[in-house]
Design a protein around this motif. Structure first.
Motif: not given
Lengths: 309, 604
Positions: B359-383
């Motif tokens: 779970i940690g590895a999938l989250s850190i790689s930003g695989i949806p629907p884990f949490n890491g994806f959503f924060s990266k997704w927001m950062v990308y949109q901000g950029v």
């Protein structure tokens, strides 16, 4: 809710995508056969193959984490159905549901991740090598692919909604008509070739070398999941390119439907021809190609798009 | 004083430490646990309450606003979960010292989060930096070098911070960090800005102050790595960055762009280094650096969605990275080695640890629907949103940052595939055939962190965004800030329905037989085993990366090395001056006299 289940399971999701994917698979085999002066398989051959696999038994590896081995193809299959539904909704109806382009990029990765994890769980050395190569293919084509996707995003005024990109093209002409668009489109075709794992980028599965790599230990219904997911990728990847660069398709008139199907088939046939006229590349030359040639080319397209050409 | 929650949050763990000095080990554990639970309860109370303050001698020392309440809450949540992990199986050599330091850490980190007063802030900041060194020393002599390195880099940054704060005081005549507004107009204000920026970067571990993190991760006790560099230091460093980027300073766009570029560079450079590591701890350490890049990038964008994304990524990172460190710690406790080549196939032996790591590895790689994806997704949109508002030149620069960020995410996935493959998958070496699952408290804490990853991902808009993030920017709905869209309801139904479909097909057609795996005609043996460590040799031997990796291994990019070289050179110069010859000293005295005379004369 029922409406969404229809999208997911019937059209443009599971039933449509699997049937259409298997037919495209037949086109692929038939065209390849004609290129090699063979007759090729009958129309229903891919359907027979899948039904046959459903009837076979599954062989699991003793003392391996086979829960992962079983769940990986099911998750990959589910994620591909989802991706096809999301992309298909934009392709056929011009609306975006569920998530935007960035979400779809990440959704597409689930297929590769499941393939790699499922393969690694077996402990077979060929599977491991194949898994490693699959991962290397992902990191090599991902860079160019993101750059390619950035071109329509920039053209549409930094919008990551597929429906808005389509709307932009309806008003301002297709993105493929601009200099940046055509460069990005060409690189895009090469990228989806790699994402599909077709020759010359089938290094991960390389039958003659590492015996289908990641799929080596799979059998029966589980293998059928992989095959179906693979054929469904034939459906949504060219569609995605058509949406992003070529204005999608509409049900407005018979002509526009034919034009939409024509655009899609043109990309598919192009991919099949590339597949049949190239030898398999080594994995390091694939990385080299994508990082040192395809990506800079796509970067030029991005810069042109920013300038507005 | 004793009924002020803010005061108690900082003081209770210190009192626990003092009592802990005199009691046996078992009571020590219970007392620390009680203290941390108490501070957590208090911090929940503080979080749900309106603004609180605590003053001493007529000045405000502690003050809460939405941002500090948020940081405080997560400092305590993460401390408690990691403490649960530490209750058993900490190495007995340093177990009792470990618990003394643990409660002190909680106290000081709470202090940093709460301090509105400049002096209190620098004191707690410095003390929490000192604790990194003390934790590192527990594993001495193996860890002596790397803890010294951590101490010197963090200590230097503390000095910079002190200097920056003094300059800020001179410029603004304020000691309250929450009220200060410093426009970047003079040279002095720029100096203050960059001093504070470097301090935040050193704590969080961003380029160019990152080099202590991987080394510390390699040598220090793994529980302390999960606690400090992976979780709390990220919270504190990014907290300072968020404060300075949105409030403390007023600055032109170029500064924002510099911060964003540094963020993007952090992502890509650290992840490229992580790709080639053979030591599991070091691999995770480099990722602890790389992920900071997303936070810096997100906060650097300066628009609401980017800032939310950056702060969200900070919390997510703290959760999944401490989970990954803890699960690798469990593996190391059971097998006795952090070298990836020697591990393998542990998924069957330690299934719960494996699930947490997966779970940690999938989250850190930003695989949806884990949490890491959503924060990266927001950062990308901000950029992308920042890029859309700039001219062509800046657009190119910011788009390159965007590309590096997404590509960094793919490389993160690649190196975690290697990590999972080498540790938990592939073939089990014979010597580990009687390895057992780790104790209850260890896997429980680990799975708790995994559950947080899932909850923060699946219920992203309903829980973390609504409860914690939107109050910080004072907005009611996130929809207005988004560039794209994500409908969690549809996606979750789709996920569930499509996977259910797959399961049904599988259950209808399944007929199972068990067998060994074969290569050719024979079952495979340990000789033909791919560990996964060699997966990315093609990348590391490819031009121009081979040269860059070679330089990196010689530590050419390590600020610590250049600092050491410089100070040795300086020492050498002074050493030469102290030659012991009388006339050299006489010349220096004379020269000094001349200089003093000139200064005095010019003063007249």
């Amino acid at each position: 809710m029922l409406k969404y289940l229809f999208y997911l399971f019937v059209f443009p999701g599971f039933l449509f995508a699997s049937a259409f994917g298997l037919i495209v698979g037949w086109i692929e085999r038939k065209v390849s056969a004609r290129v090699q002066f063979r007759v090729g398989p009958p129309f229903f051959q891919n359907f027979y193959d899948v039904f046959k696999l459903w009837g076979k038994e599954i062989i699991l590896i003793r003392n391996s984490p086979y829960f992962l081995f079983i769940i990986a193809p099911i998750i990959a299959f589910g994620s591909v159905i989802m991706t096809t539904t999301l992309v298909g909704m934009s392709f056929f109806y011009g609306v975006g549901i569920g998530g935007d382009l960035l979400f779809i990029i990440y959704l597409m990765v689930i297929y590769s991740v499941s393939l790699i994890l499922g393969a690694s769980s077996t402990g077979n050395v060929y599977s491991s090598i194949g898994a490693g190569r699959e991962m290397k293919m992902v990191i090599s084509d991902e860079l160019a692919f993101i750059l390619v996707l950035l071109v329509p995003i920039i053209h549409a005024g930094y919008s990551i909604d597929l429906a808005k990109i389509l709307a932009y093209q309806a008003d301002n002409g297709m993105i493929i008509g601009s200099a940046s668009g055509i460069i990005a489109f060409i690189v895009g075709i090469i990228c989806i070739q790699a994402k599909m794992g077709l020759v010359p980028f089938d290094t991960a599965e390389a039958e003659t070398e590492i015996v289908e790599g990641p799929l080596m230990e799979y059998s029966g219904p589980l293998l059928a999941f992989w095959k179906l997911a693979h054929y469904m990728m034939y459906v949504f990847l060219p569609m995605l390119l058509v949406i992003l660069f070529w204005g999608g398709m509409s049900f407005a008139s018979f002509g526009s439907i034919m034009a939409g199907i024509g655009k899609y088939l043109l990309i598919v046939v192009l991919m099949i021809l590339i597949r049949n006229t190239n030898p398999r590349v080594r994995i390091d030359s694939a990385i080299n190609f994508f990082w040192k040639w395809a990506s800079p080319l796509a970067l030029i397209a991005v810069i042109l798009a920013i300038i507005g050409v | 004083m004793w009924n002020n929650y803010l005061f108690l949050i900082v003081v209770i763990p210190i009192i626990a430490t003092i009592i802990n000095l005199f009691v046996p080990k078992i009571i020590k554990k219970l007392l620390t646990l009680a203290a941390v639970i108490w501070t957590l309860v208090l911090s929940i109370k503080v979080f749900t309450a309106e603004t609180m303050s605590f003053g001493l001698f007529g000045t405000n020392i502690f003050l809460t606003d939405q941002l500090s309440k948020f940081i405080l809450l997560f400092v305590n949540i993460l401390s408690l979960i990691i403490l649960i992990y530490c209750l058993k199986n900490v190495k007995s050599d340093y177990e009792s010292k470990f618990f003394l330091l643990f409660s002190l850490t909680v106290s000081f980190c709470n202090g940093v989060a709460l301090s509105s007063n400049m002096i209190a802030f620098i004191v707690f900041w410095g003390l929490s930096g000192l604790l990194v060194y003390l934790f590192g020393l527990l594993n001495a002599p193996k860890s002596a070098d790397s803890s010294r390195k951590a101490f010197i880099i963090i200590g230097t940054s503390d000095v910079l911070l002190l200097f920056g704060l003094v300059v800020m005081y001179v410029l603004s005549k304020h000691t309250n960090l929450y009220l200060m507004r410093i426009p970047l107009t003079s040279v002095l204000s720029y100096i203050a800005f960059f001093c504070v920026l470097l301090a935040a970067f050193a704590k969080a571990g961003a380029i160019p102050m990152h080099t202590w993190v991987p080394d510390f991760a390699k040598d220090a006790p793994i529980e302390s790595v999960a606690l400090l560099p992976a979780a709390l230091d990220k919270l504190l460093g990014i907290y300072l960055l968020a404060r300075m980027m949105s409030g403390l300073f007023e600055y032109p766009f170029a500064i924002r762009a510099i911060v964003m570029i540094l963020g993007a560079l952090t992502i890509i450079v650290a992840v490229m280094m992580a790709l080639i590591q053979h030591n599991g701890r070091k691999l995770l350490g480099y990722h602890a650096v790389s992920q900071v890049g997303y936070m810096v990038l997100g906060i650097g964008t300066g628009n609401p969605i980017g800032i939310i994304g950056g702060l969200f990524h900070m919390v997510n990172h703290a959760i999944y990275k401490s989970s990954l460190f803890l699960s690798f710690g469990s593996v190391e406790k059971r097998t006795g080695t952090p070298e990836l080549e020697k591990l393998g196939g542990l998924a069957r032996k330690m299934p719960l640890t494996f699930v947490a790591a997966l779970i940690g590895a999938l989250s850190i790689s930003g695989i949806p629907p884990f949490n890491g994806f959503f924060s990266k997704w927001m950062v990308y949109q901000g950029v992308l949103m920042t890029a859309s508002k700039q001219g062509a030149t800046w657009q190119i620069v910011i788009n390159i940052c965007f590309i590096l960020a997404i590509f960094g995410s793919a490389l993160t996935l690649a190196s975690f595939i290697k990590f999972l493959h080498a540790t938990f998958l592939s073939k089990l070496p014979k010597k580990f055939s009687d390895v057992k699952e780790i104790s209850f408290n260890n896997w429980f804490a680990n799975l708790l962190l995994g559950a947080l990853c899932v909850i923060f991902g699946v219920l992203v808009f309903a829980v973390p965004v609504k409860w914690f993030l939107l109050p910080i920017i004072g907005a009611g709905s996130i929809k207005t800030f988004l560039l794209g869209f994500y409908s969690s309801k549809i996606i979750l139904y789709f996920f569930a329905a499509s996977i259910l479909l797959g399961l049904i097909i599988y259950l209808i057609f399944k007929r199972i037989r068990f067998d060994d795996e074969y290569v050719g005609t024979y079952p495979t043996t340990e000789q033909n085993r791919a560990t996964g460590v060699e997966f990315y040799n093609e990348v590391s031997s490819m031009r121009p990366f081979n040269k860059i990796y070679e330089w990196a291994n010689k530590k050419y990019f390590d600020i610590y090395k250049w600092g050491t070289v410089f100070s040795l050179w300086l020492g050498d110069v002074f050493h030469k001056l102290h030659s012991g010859l009388l006339h050299t000293y006489a010349i220096w005295t004379l020269a000094g006299l001349v200089v003093v005379t000139i200064i005095l004369l010019s003063a007249i």
